[in-house]
Design a protein around this motif. Structure first.
Motif, PDB file in Angstrom:
ATOM      1  N   THR A  95      10.150   9.908   6.682  1.00  0.00           N
ATOM      2  CA  THR A  95       9.472  10.816   5.753  1.00  0.00           C
ATOM      3  C   THR A  95      10.189  10.895   4.406  1.00  0.00           C
ATOM      4  O   THR A  95       9.982  11.827   3.637  1.00  0.00           O
ATOM      5  CB  THR A  95       9.358  12.235   6.356  1.00  0.00           C
ATOM      6  OG1 THR A  95      10.660  12.690   6.743  1.00  0.00           O
ATOM      7  CG2 THR A  95       8.441  12.241   7.563  1.00  0.00           C
ATOM      8  N   GLY A  96      11.027   9.898   4.112  1.00  0.00           N
ATOM      9  CA  GLY A  96      11.741   9.851   2.842  1.00  0.00           C
ATOM     10  C   GLY A  96      11.151   8.841   1.882  1.00  0.00           C
ATOM     11  O   GLY A  96      10.284   8.032   2.226  1.00  0.00           O
ATOM     12  N   VAL A  97      11.651   8.861   0.652  1.00  0.00           N
ATOM     13  CA  VAL A  97      11.146   7.969  -0.392  1.00  0.00           C
ATOM     14  C   VAL A  97      11.567   6.521  -0.151  1.00  0.00           C
ATOM     15  O   VAL A  97      10.788   5.596  -0.405  1.00  0.00           O
ATOM     16  CB  VAL A  97      11.604   8.446  -1.781  1.00  0.00           C
ATOM     17  CG1 VAL A  97      11.236   7.441  -2.862  1.00  0.00           C
ATOM     18  CG2 VAL A  97      10.972   9.796  -2.102  1.00  0.00           C
ATOM     19  N   TYR A  98      12.793   6.290   0.345  1.00  0.00           N
ATOM     20  CA  TYR A  98      13.218   4.920   0.648  1.00  0.00           C
ATOM     21  C   TYR A  98      12.189   4.222   1.543  1.00  0.00           C
ATOM     22  O   TYR A  98      11.843   3.061   1.328  1.00  0.00           O
ATOM     23  CB  TYR A  98      14.553   4.914   1.396  1.00  0.00           C
ATOM     24  CG  TYR A  98      15.806   5.109   0.589  1.00  0.00           C
ATOM     25  CD1 TYR A  98      15.801   5.280  -0.787  1.00  0.00           C
ATOM     26  CD2 TYR A  98      17.041   5.119   1.243  1.00  0.00           C
ATOM     27  CE1 TYR A  98      16.978   5.463  -1.498  1.00  0.00           C
ATOM     28  CE2 TYR A  98      18.222   5.291   0.545  1.00  0.00           C
ATOM     29  CZ  TYR A  98      18.190   5.473  -0.816  1.00  0.00           C
ATOM     30  OH  TYR A  98      19.369   5.644  -1.492  1.00  0.00           O
ATOM     31  N   PHE A  99      11.746   4.931   2.566  1.00  0.00           N
ATOM     32  CA  PHE A  99      10.813   4.342   3.526  1.00  0.00           C
ATOM     33  C   PHE A  99       9.471   4.041   2.867  1.00  0.00           C
ATOM     34  O   PHE A  99       8.901   2.959   3.056  1.00  0.00           O
ATOM     35  CB  PHE A  99      10.615   5.293   4.710  1.00  0.00           C
ATOM     36  CG  PHE A  99       9.789   4.721   5.837  1.00  0.00           C
ATOM     37  CD1 PHE A  99      10.331   3.805   6.723  1.00  0.00           C
ATOM     38  CD2 PHE A  99       8.467   5.110   6.016  1.00  0.00           C
ATOM     39  CE1 PHE A  99       9.577   3.274   7.773  1.00  0.00           C
ATOM     40  CE2 PHE A  99       7.697   4.585   7.058  1.00  0.00           C
ATOM     41  CZ  PHE A  99       8.259   3.661   7.938  1.00  0.00           C
ATOM     42  N   ALA A 100       8.985   4.996   2.072  1.00  0.00           N
ATOM     43  CA  ALA A 100       7.695   4.796   1.397  1.00  0.00           C
ATOM     44  C   ALA A 100       7.761   3.623   0.422  1.00  0.00           C
ATOM     45  O   ALA A 100       6.887   2.748   0.420  1.00  0.00           O
ATOM     46  CB  ALA A 100       7.289   6.077   0.663  1.00  0.00           C
ATOM     47  N   LEU A 101       8.801   3.598  -0.403  1.00  0.00           N
ATOM     48  CA  LEU A 101       8.925   2.519  -1.379  1.00  0.00           C
ATOM     49  C   LEU A 101       9.275   1.192  -0.719  1.00  0.00           C
ATOM     50  O   LEU A 101       8.790   0.137  -1.143  1.00  0.00           O
ATOM     51  CB  LEU A 101       9.983   2.868  -2.420  1.00  0.00           C
ATOM     52  CG  LEU A 101       9.606   3.921  -3.457  1.00  0.00           C
ATOM     53  CD1 LEU A 101      10.725   4.090  -4.479  1.00  0.00           C
ATOM     54  CD2 LEU A 101       8.313   3.553  -4.175  1.00  0.00           C
ATOM     55  N   GLY A 102      10.108   1.240   0.315  1.00  0.00           N
ATOM     56  CA  GLY A 102      10.497   0.011   0.988  1.00  0.00           C
ATOM     57  C   GLY A 102       9.319  -0.701   1.622  1.00  0.00           C
ATOM     58  O   GLY A 102       9.189  -1.927   1.530  1.00  0.00           O
ATOM     59  N   ASN A 103       8.445   0.059   2.254  1.00  0.00           N
ATOM     60  CA  ASN A 103       7.250  -0.550   2.841  1.00  0.00           C
ATOM     61  C   ASN A 103       6.296  -1.065   1.776  1.00  0.00           C
ATOM     62  O   ASN A 103       5.713  -2.146   1.916  1.00  0.00           O
ATOM     63  CB  ASN A 103       6.547   0.467   3.746  1.00  0.00           C
ATOM     64  CG  ASN A 103       7.159   0.519   5.139  1.00  0.00           C
ATOM     65  OD1 ASN A 103       6.814  -0.272   6.005  1.00  0.00           O
ATOM     66  ND2 ASN A 103       8.083   1.445   5.335  1.00  0.00           N
ATOM     67  N   ALA A 104       6.160  -0.302   0.689  1.00  0.00           N
ATOM     68  CA  ALA A 104       5.305  -0.763  -0.406  1.00  0.00           C
ATOM     69  C   ALA A 104       5.883  -2.024  -1.046  1.00  0.00           C
ATOM     70  O   ALA A 104       5.146  -2.955  -1.406  1.00  0.00           O
ATOM     71  CB  ALA A 104       5.159   0.345  -1.448  1.00  0.00           C
ATOM     72  N   TYR A 105       7.190  -2.071  -1.185  1.00  0.00           N
ATOM     73  CA  TYR A 105       7.863  -3.243  -1.756  1.00  0.00           C
ATOM     74  C   TYR A 105       7.623  -4.471  -0.884  1.00  0.00           C
ATOM     75  O   TYR A 105       7.291  -5.556  -1.387  1.00  0.00           O
ATOM     76  CB  TYR A 105       9.354  -2.924  -1.874  1.00  0.00           C
ATOM     77  CG  TYR A 105      10.213  -3.949  -2.559  1.00  0.00           C
ATOM     78  CD1 TYR A 105       9.754  -4.696  -3.640  1.00  0.00           C
ATOM     79  CD2 TYR A 105      11.533  -4.145  -2.144  1.00  0.00           C
ATOM     80  CE1 TYR A 105      10.577  -5.614  -4.276  1.00  0.00           C
ATOM     81  CE2 TYR A 105      12.368  -5.056  -2.773  1.00  0.00           C
ATOM     82  CZ  TYR A 105      11.881  -5.795  -3.843  1.00  0.00           C
ATOM     83  OH  TYR A 105      12.706  -6.691  -4.469  1.00  0.00           O
ATOM     84  N   ALA A 106       7.765  -4.306   0.428  1.00  0.00           N
ATOM     85  CA  ALA A 106       7.506  -5.418   1.343  1.00  0.00           C
ATOM     86  C   ALA A 106       6.065  -5.904   1.207  1.00  0.00           C
ATOM     87  O   ALA A 106       5.804  -7.116   1.181  1.00  0.00           O
ATOM     88  CB  ALA A 106       7.799  -4.993   2.780  1.00  0.00           C
ATOM     89  N   GLU A 107       5.141  -4.975   1.111  1.00  0.00           N
ATOM     90  CA  GLU A 107       3.726  -5.342   0.958  1.00  0.00           C
ATOM     91  C   GLU A 107       3.501  -6.150  -0.305  1.00  0.00           C
ATOM     92  O   GLU A 107       2.736  -7.125  -0.317  1.00  0.00           O
ATOM     93  CB  GLU A 107       2.862  -4.080   0.947  1.00  0.00           C
ATOM     94  CG  GLU A 107       2.761  -3.377   2.289  1.00  0.00           C
ATOM     95  CD  GLU A 107       2.008  -2.061   2.197  1.00  0.00           C
ATOM     96  OE1 GLU A 107       1.512  -1.741   1.091  1.00  0.00           O
ATOM     97  OE2 GLU A 107       1.923  -1.358   3.217  1.00  0.00           O
ATOM     98  N   GLN A 108       4.153  -5.759  -1.389  1.00  0.00           N
ATOM     99  CA  GLN A 108       3.961  -6.460  -2.654  1.00  0.00           C
ATOM    100  C   GLN A 108       4.633  -7.833  -2.656  1.00  0.00           C
ATOM    101  O   GLN A 108       4.113  -8.778  -3.249  1.00  0.00           O
ATOM    102  CB  GLN A 108       4.475  -5.607  -3.816  1.00  0.00           C
ATOM    103  CG  GLN A 108       3.710  -4.316  -4.009  1.00  0.00           C
ATOM    104  CD  GLN A 108       2.206  -4.527  -4.029  1.00  0.00           C
ATOM    105  OE1 GLN A 108       1.690  -5.411  -4.718  1.00  0.00           O
ATOM    106  NE2 GLN A 108       1.481  -3.720  -3.251  1.00  0.00           N
ATOM    107  N   ILE A 109       5.768  -7.949  -1.990  1.00  0.00           N
ATOM    108  CA  ILE A 109       6.399  -9.259  -1.853  1.00  0.00           C
ATOM    109  C   ILE A 109       5.458 -10.204  -1.112  1.00  0.00           C
ATOM    110  O   ILE A 109       5.269 -11.359  -1.502  1.00  0.00           O
ATOM    111  CB  ILE A 109       7.743  -9.131  -1.094  1.00  0.00           C
ATOM    112  CG1 ILE A 109       8.759  -8.366  -1.946  1.00  0.00           C
ATOM    113  CG2 ILE A 109       8.284 -10.505  -0.702  1.00  0.00           C
ATOM    114  CD1 ILE A 109       9.982  -7.916  -1.177  1.00  0.00           C
ATOM    115  N   ASN A 110       4.839  -9.691  -0.054  1.00  0.00           N
ATOM    116  CA  ASN A 110       3.911 -10.507   0.729  1.00  0.00           C
ATOM    117  C   ASN A 110       2.637 -10.820  -0.042  1.00  0.00           C
ATOM    118  O   ASN A 110       2.063 -11.902   0.090  1.00  0.00           O
ATOM    119  CB  ASN A 110       3.571  -9.796   2.038  1.00  0.00           C
ATOM    120  CG  ASN A 110       4.789  -9.576   2.919  1.00  0.00           C
ATOM    121  OD1 ASN A 110       5.804 -10.256   2.775  1.00  0.00           O
ATOM    122  ND2 ASN A 110       4.701  -8.624   3.829  1.00  0.00           N
TER     123      ASN A 110
END
Length: 333
Positions: free
Chosen positions: A53-68
């Protein structure tokens, strides 16, 4: 029979290899050649983030999605973790290839201080958003400052997290012994928020971007029962440890509080191993900025990611692959 057994063993080996990812397509190491910013072979990387429920998790998943989404040979997966300290330990161990970290913890890592007994061989892709130290107490607990937490049930964050590092430093700055003067609850944010709601926790420390979903949940459901503390009187003591600590403000609009809340902020950095393939590091850095608009949709904290501050990661050096990307993007020196 031998042929049958042989076929079964080969099949089992293939399944086992597929199940563990095979490791044949993990990021390679730096061989010293020129940086092309092109990943030639199929490569999978793991991103260490933080609490769910933190920002690292939200941004990290979004970052992975954008890399893909970029296409290419590089693919990424984000994972929930305990955050900064654990992230760096597992980054160096090779469990992950990219790690979110607080700048103060990253500084400890490269200096071999704090939670680290020796210097860690990590480098930065970029400085990213800032973390705001969010200290919240239950009104019924009668806590007016950090020193008033003595004897109270206090969540200091997940073990081996940047939150735990800052919480212990703030308690010490207030004249308390973290191990004995408070009833430390080493809980992730989800369990911490639940404890604040049901009254089993008196106070919490959290270091995260704005807004942090878990804190939004707490302030939405229990606004009349909890309140923020102004911890800036402890800033001078914190700056004796690391000058990266600065005064900041949590705007009232963030969590719909009665007024702005003064606090202590610390920037975040994206880390990789210093020997990571520079072409992978270059693509990762370029994607961070090329897809920034999409990251902002995942969490507003991404608005703070700028080329103007990208290289401000000292004492952590910027990876040479990231340097190539930042040069191409026109980031100031």
């Amino acid at each position: 029979m031998r042929r049958i057994l042989g076929s079964v063993l080969v099949g089992m080996l293939a399944v086992a290899t597929a199940a563990c990812g095979g490791r044949q397509d993990t990021a390679s190491t730096d061989t010293g050649g020129a940086v092309t910013c092109e990943v030639a072979d199929a490569t999978r990387i793991g991103i260490a983030t933080g609490n769910a429920t933190g920002v690292y998790f939200a941004l990290g998943n979004a970052y992975a999605e954008q890399i893909n989404a970029v296409g290419g040979k590089l693919q990424a997966t984000a994972a929930e973790t305990g955050a900064s300290v654990q992230n760096i330990q597992q980054l160096v161990a090779g469990t992950y290839d990219v790690a979110f970290s607080l700048a103060d913890t990253a500084a400890d890592a490269v200096n071999g201080t704090g939670s680290f007994t020796e210097k860690q061989k990590v480098a930065a892709l970029s400085r990213i958003h800032s973390n705001y130290t969010q200290v919240i107490v239950r009104k019924a607990a009668g806590i007016s400052d950090v020193a008033g937490m003595k004897g109270k049930r206090v969540s200091t964050g997940s073990p081996k997290s940047g939150t735990e590092v800052i919480a212990n430093r703030l308690l010490t700055a207030a004249g308390l012994q973290p191990a004995t003067d408070v009833q430390a609850q080493k809980l992730d944010l989800t369990k911490t928020v639940d404890g604040m709601k049901d009254g089993t926790i008196d106070a919490l420390f959290w270091s995260g971007g704005l807004p942090t979903p878990g804190i939004t949940d707490l302030l939405t459901t229990s606004a009349d029962q909890v309140e923020f503390l102004d911890i800036t009187p402890l800033l001078p003591e914190m700056q004796k440890i690391n000058e990266v600590y600065q005064e900041g403000v949590i705007p009232a609009a963030t969590y719909r509080t009665p007024a702005d809340v003064k606090t202590i902020v610390v920037p975040n950095v994206l880390l990789v191993r210093e020997d990571l393939d520079p072409d992978v590091a270059c693509v990762l850095t370029r994607t961070l900025f090329d897809r920034k608009a999409q990251l902002e949709q995942a969490n507003a904290a991404a608005k703070e990611i700028t080329l103007e501050t990208a290289r401000r990661t000292a004492p952590v050096t910027v990876h040479r692959g990231a340097t190539k990307a930042l040069d191409d993007l026109g980031a100031p020196q």
